[in-house]
Design an enzyme around this catalytic site. Sequence first.
Site, PDB file in Angstrom:
ATOM      1  N   ASN A  10       0.957  -1.021  -0.011  1.00  0.00           N
ATOM      2  CA  ASN A  10      -0.064   0.017   0.065  1.00  0.00           C
ATOM      3  C   ASN A  10       1.033   1.255   0.065  1.00  0.00           C
ATOM      4  OD1 ASN A  10      -1.627   1.912   0.455  1.00  0.00           O
ATOM      5  ND2 ASN A  10      -2.666   1.225   2.284  1.00  0.00           N
ATOM      6  N   ARG A  93      -2.324  -2.025  -3.531  1.00  0.00           N
ATOM      7  CA  ARG A  93      -3.566  -1.144  -3.473  1.00  0.00           C
ATOM      8  C   ARG A  93      -3.502  -0.036  -4.458  1.00  0.00           C
ATOM      9  NH1 ARG A  93      -4.764   3.555   0.577  1.00  0.00           N
ATOM     10  NH2 ARG A  93      -6.919   3.696   0.172  1.00  0.00           N
ATOM     11  N   HIS A 182     -12.381   3.610  -0.447  1.00  0.00           N
ATOM     12  CA  HIS A 182     -12.771   2.601   0.609  1.00  0.00           C
ATOM     13  C   HIS A 182     -13.212   1.314   0.184  1.00  0.00           C
ATOM     14  CE1 HIS A 182     -12.712   5.987   3.817  1.00  0.00           C
ATOM     15  NE2 HIS A 182     -11.203   5.580   3.845  1.00  0.00           N
ATOM     16  N   LEU A 211     -15.746   4.169   9.433  1.00  0.00           N
ATOM     17  CA  LEU A 211     -15.401   5.550  10.082  1.00  0.00           C
ATOM     18  C   LEU A 211     -13.863   5.504  10.854  1.00  0.00           C
ATOM     19  CD1 LEU A 211     -18.756   5.694  11.998  1.00  0.00           C
ATOM     20  CD2 LEU A 211     -18.332   6.606   9.842  1.00  0.00           C
ATOM     21  N   GLY A 212     -13.044   5.653   9.871  1.00  0.00           N
ATOM     22  CA  GLY A 212     -11.638   5.824  10.328  1.00  0.00           C
ATOM     23  C   GLY A 212     -11.112   7.491  10.229  1.00  0.00           C
ATOM     24  N   GLY A 214     -10.393   8.789   7.541  1.00  0.00           N
ATOM     25  CA  GLY A 214     -11.066   9.026   6.527  1.00  0.00           C
ATOM     26  C   GLY A 214     -12.455   8.308   6.730  1.00  0.00           C
ATOM     27  N   ARG A 243     -11.438  16.199   6.811  1.00  0.00           N
ATOM     28  CA  ARG A 243     -12.011  16.538   5.495  1.00  0.00           C
ATOM     29  C   ARG A 243     -13.449  17.154   5.877  1.00  0.00           C
ATOM     30  NH1 ARG A 243     -10.753  10.980   2.959  1.00  0.00           N
ATOM     31  NH2 ARG A 243      -8.484  11.442   2.575  1.00  0.00           N
ATOM     32  N   ASP A 284      -8.787  13.021  16.564  1.00  0.00           N
ATOM     33  CA  ASP A 284      -8.733  11.914  17.149  1.00  0.00           C
ATOM     34  C   ASP A 284     -10.212  11.723  18.134  1.00  0.00           C
ATOM     35  OD1 ASP A 284      -8.545   9.553  19.077  1.00  0.00           O
ATOM     36  OD2 ASP A 284      -6.425   9.572  18.442  1.00  0.00           O
ATOM     37  N   MET A 285     -10.814  10.852  17.623  1.00  0.00           N
ATOM     38  CA  MET A 285     -12.370  10.679  18.286  1.00  0.00           C
ATOM     39  C   MET A 285     -12.047  10.306  20.021  1.00  0.00           C
ATOM     40  SD  MET A 285     -15.342  11.187  18.161  1.00  0.00           S
ATOM     41  CE  MET A 285     -15.762  10.992  16.224  1.00  0.00           C
ATOM     42  N   GLY A 334     -15.623   3.637  14.072  1.00  0.00           N
ATOM     43  CA  GLY A 334     -16.755   2.487  14.003  1.00  0.00           C
ATOM     44  C   GLY A 334     -16.537   1.308  14.806  1.00  0.00           C
ATOM     45  N   GLU A 335     -15.052   1.126  14.873  1.00  0.00           N
ATOM     46  CA  GLU A 335     -14.991  -0.671  15.763  1.00  0.00           C
ATOM     47  C   GLU A 335     -14.906  -0.117  17.286  1.00  0.00           C
ATOM     48  OE1 GLU A 335     -11.599  -2.601  14.116  1.00  0.00           O
ATOM     49  OE2 GLU A 335     -12.314  -1.964  12.094  1.00  0.00           O
ATOM     50  N   ASN A 336     -14.500   1.181  17.402  1.00  0.00           N
ATOM     51  CA  ASN A 336     -14.090   1.323  18.901  1.00  0.00           C
ATOM     52  C   ASN A 336     -14.894   2.417  19.697  1.00  0.00           C
ATOM     53  OD1 ASN A 336     -11.520  -0.001  19.090  1.00  0.00           O
ATOM     54  ND2 ASN A 336     -11.021   1.110  17.399  1.00  0.00           N
ATOM     55  N   GLU A 386      -8.307  -4.426   5.002  1.00  0.00           N
ATOM     56  CA  GLU A 386      -8.201  -4.180   3.750  1.00  0.00           C
ATOM     57  C   GLU A 386      -7.167  -5.035   3.140  1.00  0.00           C
ATOM     58  OE1 GLU A 386      -8.715   0.075   5.216  1.00  0.00           O
ATOM     59  OE2 GLU A 386      -9.193   0.303   3.072  1.00  0.00           O
TER      60      GLU A 386
HETATM   61  P1  AMP Z   1      -8.508   4.394  10.924  1.00  0.00           P
HETATM   62  O1  AMP Z   1      -8.357   5.538  10.093  1.00  0.00           O
HETATM   63  O2  AMP Z   1      -9.345   3.352  10.617  1.00  0.00           O
HETATM   64  O3  AMP Z   1      -7.020   3.949  11.270  1.00  0.00           O
HETATM   65  O4  AMP Z   1      -9.063   5.311  12.347  1.00  0.00           O
HETATM   66  C1  AMP Z   1      -8.258   6.044  12.967  1.00  0.00           C
HETATM   67  C2  AMP Z   1      -9.024   6.847  13.854  1.00  0.00           C
HETATM   68  O5  AMP Z   1      -9.690   5.863  14.837  1.00  0.00           O
HETATM   69  C3  AMP Z   1      -8.370   7.782  14.920  1.00  0.00           C
HETATM   70  O6  AMP Z   1      -8.164   9.082  14.328  1.00  0.00           O
HETATM   71  C4  AMP Z   1      -9.272   7.955  16.046  1.00  0.00           C
HETATM   72  O7  AMP Z   1     -10.116   8.800  15.800  1.00  0.00           O
HETATM   73  C5  AMP Z   1     -10.273   6.509  15.923  1.00  0.00           C
HETATM   74  N1  AMP Z   1     -10.033   5.800  17.229  1.00  0.00           N
HETATM   75  C6  AMP Z   1      -9.092   4.843  17.050  1.00  0.00           C
HETATM   76  N2  AMP Z   1      -9.162   4.160  18.424  1.00  0.00           N
HETATM   77  C7  AMP Z   1     -10.015   4.572  18.926  1.00  0.00           C
HETATM   78  C8  AMP Z   1     -10.689   4.397  20.307  1.00  0.00           C
HETATM   79  N3  AMP Z   1     -10.416   3.396  21.009  1.00  0.00           N
HETATM   80  N4  AMP Z   1     -11.901   5.138  20.605  1.00  0.00           N
HETATM   81  C9  AMP Z   1     -12.404   6.019  19.604  1.00  0.00           C
HETATM   82  N5  AMP Z   1     -11.828   6.192  18.499  1.00  0.00           N
HETATM   83  C10 AMP Z   1     -10.908   5.535  18.099  1.00  0.00           C
END
Ligand code: AMP
Length: 405
Positions: A10, A93, A182, A211-212, A214, A243, A284-285, A334-336, A386
Amino acid sequence: MTATRVLVLNSGSSSLKYQLLDMRDSSRLATGLVERIGERTSRLKHTALTTGATRETTGPVTDHAAALKAVAEELGRDGLGLDSPELAAIGHRVVHGGSSFTEPAIVDDAVLAEIERLVPLAPLHNPANLTGIRTARSLRPDLPQVAVFDTAFHTTMPESAARYAIDVSTADEYRIRRYGFHGTSHAYVSRETAKLLGKAPQDVNVIVLHLGNGASASAVRGGRCVDTSMGLTPLEGLVMGTRSGDVDPAVILHLARVGGMSTDETDTLLNKKSGLIGLCGDNDMREIRRRVDEGDEQARLAFDIYIHRLKKYIGAYYAVLGRVDAIAFTAGVGENAAAVREAALAGLEELGLAVDAGLNAARGDGARIVSPEGARVTVAVVPTDEELEIATQTYALVGASHDLT
Ligand code: AMP
């Protein structure tokens, strides 16, 4: 000996991520990353999962070719080198496949030329992807290289979803349409969600929320994407880390006319300085939730705007699909972020949508259901993968066209 390994590459604008997988059991043999390519302080981090060894080196890595050579050396030190007869293929990718690539493609000169032709649509990404492919080809000219496109899964969108309502001849001349991104994640997660429901992908309708940093949503009917939130570029749609997602296009005109902003300045504003970071200074969420819990109003507003947009897309895709069997949350947020899942579905009980507070708050690996028992729509957390999807598609294509034994 059967070649069962796939190296997934990638290549980003200044980074190269890689994973080596064994497709007999989808296990990871090695993973790593070269960052800050082109700078004096480039860093290579390599982990051999076969031995647990992790090595880190810093120093100038001039370009992607040098990065891939360094990766090949690291793999070689663990007996996993590119010269191994067990390596079946390299999967790359590629961000933009335009309308041309509806499926992954075995790389040949024509495929390279087509990816090159698409550079104006992805000026930062496709050149880096091309360099990765060309370098890998020069290191192992005999090995099949497969391009797996971020856009391919979305090429099944009907014209009614893929076209913007702008003058048709102008749109066609400049290849302006909604491509979506994605795609490997949406493909993988929608399939895994069907598996979680114990059904075949063609029998379920799923809304996937990736939901990352991006972020994008997709509506998947019977395994085929019928709408997605990103468009010509990854800027459209949901509020993301940096964004803006959807804005009135006239905002850009206004900034040019009234603010005197150049195209590049607006590009930077909307892609890098907007979204959550633009709204509250954090993308960062975890940090945003911490601030919300402390009563920070700016973080609260950023969170509310993020959720409002997400909810609008859930409603829109519910209407597009007519019947929804599952909603899948995936990627970092989305996962966390249980709070995001809960807030996005709050008040949607009439649509059969809800999370069970206990299940939603519980942590866990793997795909899991977080909706209450017997809910009309299953709400699930489905970790995306991915790299595995790219490896799977690569291996399937190579296996179909070569005798690997
Ligand atoms: P990704 O682009 O899929 O790697 O997602 C990265 C984003 O996931 C980070 O910028 C965080 O906002 C969010 N993230 C990662 N871990 C957590 C967590 N434990 N709780 C909430 N948000 C998280």
